[in-house]
Motif scaffolding. Structure first.
Motif, mmCIF file in Angstrom:
data_model
loop_
_atom_site.group_PDB
_atom_site.id
_atom_site.type_symbol
_atom_site.label_atom_id
_atom_site.label_comp_id
_atom_site.label_asym_id
_atom_site.label_seq_id
_atom_site.Cartn_x
_atom_site.Cartn_y
_atom_site.Cartn_z
ATOM 1 N N HIS A 1 4.902 12.218 5.449
ATOM 2 C CA HIS A 1 4.974 10.846 4.933
ATOM 3 C C HIS A 1 5.783 10.802 3.639
ATOM 4 C CE1 HIS A 1 2.393 9.250 7.992
ATOM 5 N NE2 HIS A 1 1.416 10.086 7.688
ATOM 6 N N ALA A 2 5.705 11.844 2.841
ATOM 7 C CA ALA A 2 6.471 11.886 1.587
ATOM 8 C C ALA A 2 7.973 11.887 1.881
ATOM 9 C CB ALA A 2 6.087 13.118 0.769
ATOM 10 N N VAL B 1 13.127 6.035 3.070
ATOM 11 C CA VAL B 1 13.048 4.577 2.949
ATOM 12 C C VAL B 1 13.579 4.134 1.589
ATOM 13 C CG1 VAL B 1 11.427 2.637 2.758
ATOM 14 C CG2 VAL B 1 11.184 4.287 4.614
ATOM 15 N N THR B 2 13.250 4.860 0.545
ATOM 16 C CA THR B 2 13.740 4.523 -0.795
ATOM 17 C C THR B 2 15.259 4.612 -0.864
ATOM 18 O OG1 THR B 2 11.676 5.305 -1.786
ATOM 19 C CG2 THR B 2 13.595 5.146 -3.240
ATOM 20 N N ARG C 1 8.969 8.418 2.914
ATOM 21 C CA ARG C 1 9.087 7.517 1.751
ATOM 22 C C ARG C 1 10.405 7.732 1.022
ATOM 23 N NH1 ARG C 1 3.606 8.575 1.447
ATOM 24 N NH2 ARG C 1 3.895 10.271 -0.024
ATOM 25 N N ARG C 2 10.827 8.982 0.876
ATOM 26 C CA ARG C 2 12.115 9.263 0.218
ATOM 27 C C ARG C 2 13.280 8.641 1.001
ATOM 28 N NH1 ARG C 2 9.584 14.218 -0.717
ATOM 29 N NH2 ARG C 2 10.623 15.205 1.052
#
Length: 182
Positions: free
Chosen positions: A123-124, A130-131, A127-128
């Motif tokens: 998930h981390a 998506v950012t 998130r990276r």
């Protein structure tokens, strides 16, 4: 040779949890839908009158068959055909989605070859991605040059090809580990 009870028989609950329920859940997500994202235009010019277009290609019962189907359609230049086709279509990204629109696998198209992208592993990492994709789309929104904006949006979309639905991540990673026939 002595066989213990655990070597020959499994409890029904274990069979249901490990074999039956995952197969039923996967069957609910089928068939898989294959589509291609690309740049369509009515004229030969790359920028004038061009726009992004998602072209549905078909359905397949398994990820393996969907990969083969996508590669075959691309190799035959059979992406944008039919009565609603565009005279000029440049395929950019191939997508395989399940019935719930979850991403199963995706790949960037270069030189008529699909470069399937390895799915995220956490998930981390998601998130990276998506950012970074959001940052690129923000830059695309602020730029006044249409070609530059399209390229930034495309780079964001390529990053997002790794955002495979958590249900499919392991299966997609396994598929990409298998040697692919040329």
């Amino acid at each position: 040779m002595i066989l213990s009870r655990h070597d020959t028989f499994r409890p029904i609950g274990q069979i249901l949890a490990i074999d039956v329920l995952p197969a039923l859940y996967r069957a609910q997500k089928l068939p898989l839908r294959i589509s291609c994202l690309g740049v369509a235009s009515t004229g030969a010019g790359d920028d004038a009158g061009s726009f992004d277009r998602m072209i549905p290609l078909g359905e397949c019962p398994s990820p393996e068959e969907a990969m083969r189907f996508a590669a075959l359609r691309l190799s035959r230049s059979d992406i944008c055909t039919g009565p609603d086709s565009f005279p000029h279509f440049r395929p950019r990204i191939m997508l395989i989605r399940d019935r719930d629109h979850g991403l199963v696998l995706a790949g960037e198209i270069r030189a008529s070859v699909i470069l399937w992208q390895q799915p995220v592993t956490s998930h981390a990492e998601a998130r990276r991605i998506v950012t970074e994709a959001s940052r690129l789309r923000g830059l695309a929104f602020r730029t006044s040059a249409p070609a530059e904006a399209r390229e930034l949006r495309y780079r964001a979309a390529v990053l997002e090809t790794r955002l495979v639905d958590p249900f499919w991540r392991e299966a997609a990673a396994d598929l990409l580990r298998l040697p692919q026939a040329a």
